[in-house]
Design a protein around this motif. Structure first.
Motif, PDB file in Angstrom:
ATOM      1  N   SER A 105       8.928   8.161  -7.110  1.00 21.89           N
ATOM      2  CA  SER A 105       7.593   7.937  -7.637  1.00 21.89           C
ATOM      3  C   SER A 105       6.569   7.869  -6.518  1.00 21.89           C
ATOM      4  O   SER A 105       6.838   7.363  -5.432  1.00 21.89           O
ATOM      5  CB  SER A 105       7.566   6.635  -8.439  1.00 21.89           C
ATOM      6  N   VAL A 107       3.671   6.357  -7.221  1.00 18.72           N
ATOM      7  CA  VAL A 107       2.799   5.292  -7.714  1.00 18.72           C
ATOM      8  C   VAL A 107       3.293   3.950  -7.205  1.00 18.72           C
ATOM      9  O   VAL A 107       4.436   3.565  -7.474  1.00 18.72           O
ATOM     10  CB  VAL A 107       2.758   5.295  -9.260  1.00 18.72           C
ATOM     11  N   ASP A 109       2.713   0.966  -8.151  1.00 12.18           N
ATOM     12  CA  ASP A 109       3.107   0.013  -9.195  1.00 12.18           C
ATOM     13  C   ASP A 109       4.528   0.242  -9.696  1.00 12.18           C
ATOM     14  O   ASP A 109       5.091  -0.620 -10.370  1.00 12.18           O
ATOM     15  CB  ASP A 109       2.132   0.095 -10.366  1.00 12.18           C
ATOM     16  N   SER A 110       5.115   1.384  -9.363  1.00 16.66           N
ATOM     17  CA  SER A 110       6.498   1.657  -9.760  1.00 16.66           C
ATOM     18  C   SER A 110       7.491   0.888  -8.896  1.00 16.66           C
ATOM     19  O   SER A 110       8.658   0.778  -9.251  1.00 16.66           O
ATOM     20  CB  SER A 110       6.805   3.151  -9.650  1.00 16.66           C
TER      21      SER A 110
END
Length: 124
Positions: A105, A107, A109-110
């Motif tokens: 990922s 991101v 927040d992942s």
């Protein structure tokens, strides 16, 4: 997932190389996706690279343009970020982080487990 510890940062001149290491309890990186992010003063945290449990990798091509390589050792407890042809704009605190298994990922927040970061400073 265990504590993540980054090392290998430092002060280098433009054009030089550094290799960052991210260490964790044995076999951690064989189970989780591992990402490298960086954050420069006054800027948002930025995705740099990631390696999935499968070994599949992903990069922020716009930022690293083939200069950086993410890899993992065979014991699964160290992930590396080899950085070449460093530029002043690469100056930042670099963090490694782990996320649940899946595609690498981009991101932040992942990722739910973060190291403390290591400073990389590139002088012109």
């Amino acid at each position: 997932q265990g504590q993540l510890v980054e090392s290998g940062g430092g002060l280098v001149q433009a054009g030089e190389s550094l290799r960052l290491s991210c260490r964790a309890p044995p076999r951690t990186f064989m189970w989780y996706t591992t990402g490298w992010f960086r954050q420069a003063p006054g800027k948002e945290r930025e995705f740099v690279a990631a390696i999935a449990r499968s070994g599949h990798t992903a990069y922020n091509v716009d930022a690293v343009q083939g200069r950086f390589t993410v890899s993992r050792d065979n014991t699964g407890n160290t992930v590396y970020l080899q950085m070449s042809s460093l530029k002043p704009e690469d100056t930042a605190v670099y963090y490694c982080a782990t996320a649940q298994p899946g595609s690498p990922s981009r991101v932040a927040d992942s990722y739910d487990n973060w190291g403390q970061g290591t400073q990389v400073t590139v002088s012109s």
